[in-house]
Design a protein around this motif. Structure first.
Motif, PDB file in Angstrom:
ATOM      1  N   CYS A   5       1.635  18.304  35.323  1.00 31.76           N
ATOM      2  CA  CYS A   5       1.161  19.583  34.778  1.00 31.76           C
ATOM      3  C   CYS A   5      -0.322  19.746  35.090  1.00 31.76           C
ATOM      4  O   CYS A   5      -1.120  18.840  34.823  1.00 31.76           O
ATOM      5  CB  CYS A   5       1.331  19.628  33.262  1.00 31.76           C
ATOM      6  SG  CYS A   5       3.013  19.332  32.693  1.00 31.76           S
ATOM      7  N   ILE A   6      -0.655  20.909  35.628  1.00 27.56           N
ATOM      8  CA  ILE A   6      -2.046  21.238  35.927  1.00 27.56           C
ATOM      9  C   ILE A   6      -2.653  21.945  34.717  1.00 27.56           C
ATOM     10  O   ILE A   6      -2.035  22.848  34.153  1.00 27.56           O
ATOM     11  CB  ILE A   6      -2.133  22.168  37.167  1.00 27.56           C
ATOM     12  CG1 ILE A   6      -1.392  21.548  38.365  1.00 27.56           C
ATOM     13  CG2 ILE A   6      -3.584  22.487  37.508  1.00 27.56           C
ATOM     14  CD1 ILE A   6      -1.956  20.244  38.864  1.00 27.56           C
ATOM     15  N   GLY A   7      -3.832  21.520  34.311  1.00 23.20           N
ATOM     16  CA  GLY A   7      -4.529  22.174  33.201  1.00 23.20           C
ATOM     17  C   GLY A   7      -5.620  23.094  33.726  1.00 23.20           C
ATOM     18  O   GLY A   7      -6.084  22.936  34.855  1.00 23.20           O
ATOM     19  N   ILE A  84       7.894  26.446  29.973  1.00 24.10           N
ATOM     20  CA  ILE A  84       6.907  26.389  28.892  1.00 24.10           C
ATOM     21  C   ILE A  84       6.339  24.974  28.809  1.00 24.10           C
ATOM     22  O   ILE A  84       7.097  24.007  28.770  1.00 24.10           O
ATOM     23  CB  ILE A  84       7.543  26.749  27.522  1.00 24.10           C
ATOM     24  CG1 ILE A  84       8.100  28.172  27.516  1.00 24.10           C
ATOM     25  CG2 ILE A  84       6.524  26.559  26.389  1.00 24.10           C
ATOM     26  CD1 ILE A  84       7.079  29.276  27.417  1.00 24.10           C
ATOM     27  N   ASP A  85       5.018  24.907  28.821  1.00 26.63           N
ATOM     28  CA  ASP A  85       4.315  23.642  28.555  1.00 26.63           C
ATOM     29  C   ASP A  85       3.952  23.670  27.073  1.00 26.63           C
ATOM     30  O   ASP A  85       2.884  24.151  26.693  1.00 26.63           O
ATOM     31  CB  ASP A  85       3.082  23.566  29.469  1.00 26.63           C
ATOM     32  CG  ASP A  85       2.079  22.501  29.036  1.00 26.63           C
ATOM     33  OD1 ASP A  85       2.468  21.582  28.305  1.00 26.63           O
ATOM     34  OD2 ASP A  85       0.905  22.620  29.449  1.00 26.63           O
ATOM     35  N   PHE A  86       4.893  23.196  26.221  1.00 33.27           N
ATOM     36  CA  PHE A  86       4.611  23.180  24.781  1.00 33.27           C
ATOM     37  C   PHE A  86       3.504  22.170  24.484  1.00 33.27           C
ATOM     38  O   PHE A  86       3.496  21.054  25.036  1.00 33.27           O
ATOM     39  CB  PHE A  86       5.862  22.822  23.971  1.00 33.27           C
ATOM     40  CG  PHE A  86       6.736  24.001  23.657  1.00 33.27           C
ATOM     41  CD1 PHE A  86       6.238  25.103  22.978  1.00 33.27           C
ATOM     42  CD2 PHE A  86       8.071  24.012  24.035  1.00 33.27           C
ATOM     43  CE1 PHE A  86       7.045  26.198  22.673  1.00 33.27           C
ATOM     44  CE2 PHE A  86       8.893  25.100  23.742  1.00 33.27           C
ATOM     45  CZ  PHE A  86       8.368  26.198  23.063  1.00 33.27           C
ATOM     46  N   ALA A 105       0.130  15.024  22.352  1.00 27.53           N
ATOM     47  CA  ALA A 105       0.038  16.480  22.186  1.00 27.53           C
ATOM     48  C   ALA A 105       0.811  17.253  23.247  1.00 27.53           C
ATOM     49  O   ALA A 105       1.117  18.434  23.065  1.00 27.53           O
ATOM     50  CB  ALA A 105      -1.429  16.908  22.227  1.00 27.53           C
ATOM     51  N   LYS A 106       1.108  16.593  24.367  1.00 27.45           N
ATOM     52  CA  LYS A 106       1.643  17.313  25.529  1.00 27.45           C
ATOM     53  C   LYS A 106       2.985  16.781  26.039  1.00 27.45           C
ATOM     54  O   LYS A 106       3.717  17.517  26.696  1.00 27.45           O
ATOM     55  CB  LYS A 106       0.640  17.186  26.693  1.00 27.45           C
ATOM     56  CG  LYS A 106      -0.589  18.077  26.596  1.00 27.45           C
ATOM     57  CD  LYS A 106      -0.240  19.512  26.954  1.00 27.45           C
ATOM     58  CE  LYS A 106      -1.470  20.351  27.275  1.00 27.45           C
ATOM     59  NZ  LYS A 106      -1.113  21.754  27.585  1.00 27.45           N
ATOM     60  N   SER A 107       3.286  15.514  25.792  1.00 28.19           N
ATOM     61  CA  SER A 107       4.382  14.872  26.533  1.00 28.19           C
ATOM     62  C   SER A 107       5.579  14.531  25.663  1.00 28.19           C
ATOM     63  O   SER A 107       6.464  13.785  26.086  1.00 28.19           O
ATOM     64  CB  SER A 107       3.845  13.600  27.200  1.00 28.19           C
ATOM     65  OG  SER A 107       2.658  13.879  27.914  1.00 28.19           O
TER      66      SER A 107
END
Ligand code: ZN
Length: 203
Positions: A5-7, A84-86, A105-107
């Protein structure tokens, strides 16, 4: 497979979260347990009180590559969808403040719902792909790939310097502005070039 995932890849979103503008792509990863089975609801996690949606274009890798040249990068992905990147924003804020990694928080499980992939060559405007999400029937995010700070080829080339890409890997390419909270009972509908791709509920 792995999910990269790119931020911070859309200027207006970088500003809305008050983050610094990146000079190189930044990325993090989710495990394959972050996928949500088609048609299943997203179970709101019990460790967060502030889960945000981030609607993103998702590339699928079609060929193994390491240290891919920018000029050749487009040969390494051939399909795209929306996802969606929840993000557990409350936990992410704590991680940022402590200088900790973002994984909690992300994975977490089911944090990466994605639609079915479409061949990029079948899109109406592959040079500027539009996408978006309706929350309970109202548009909350609408984006265009031309607004990305780092384009697909830059992302694929950059990530492959560090990590070998394999067929079936996903790359979430960042979210435009308009991120926000979800609540139990919400319905999310995702679109690619105005075509509905998939929908699900928060449970
Ligand atoms: Zn994201």
């Amino acid at each position: 497979m792995k999910i990269i995932c790119i931020g911070r890849n859309y200027l207006a979103h970088v500003k809305e979260l008050d983050n610094a503008l990146p000079t190189e792509p930044m990325f993090f990863m989710k495990p394959d347990t972050a996928l949500l089975p088609a048609g299943a609801p997203f179970p709101y996690p019990d460790f967060s009180k502030k889960v945000h949606y981030e609607t993103e274009l998702v590339l699928r890798i079609c060929k193994t590559g390491k240290s891919i040249d920018m000029e050749a990068a487009s040969e390494y992905y051939d399909a795209i969808t929306v996802g969606i990147d929840f993000t557990a924003r409350d936990l992410q804020s704590e991680c940022k403040a402590k200088g900790h990694p973002w994984e909690i928080a992300k994975s977490f499980d089911y944090s990466a719902p994605t639609g079915e992939f479409k061949a990029i060559c079948t899109l109406k405007h592959p040079e500027d792909i539009s996408f978006g999400m309706k929350l309970n029937g109202s548009w909350v995010q609408q984006g265009h790939s031309r607004d990305m700070i780092f384009d697909f080829n830059t992302i694929v080339s950059y990530v492959s310097r560090f990590i070998t890409l394999n067929p079936g890997d996903y790359i979430f390419t960042g979210t435009p502005k308009g991120v926000g909270e979800v609540h139990v009972g919400d319905k999310l509908q995702l679109f690619l070039e105005d075509e509905p791709m998939f929908e699900f509920e928060i449970k």
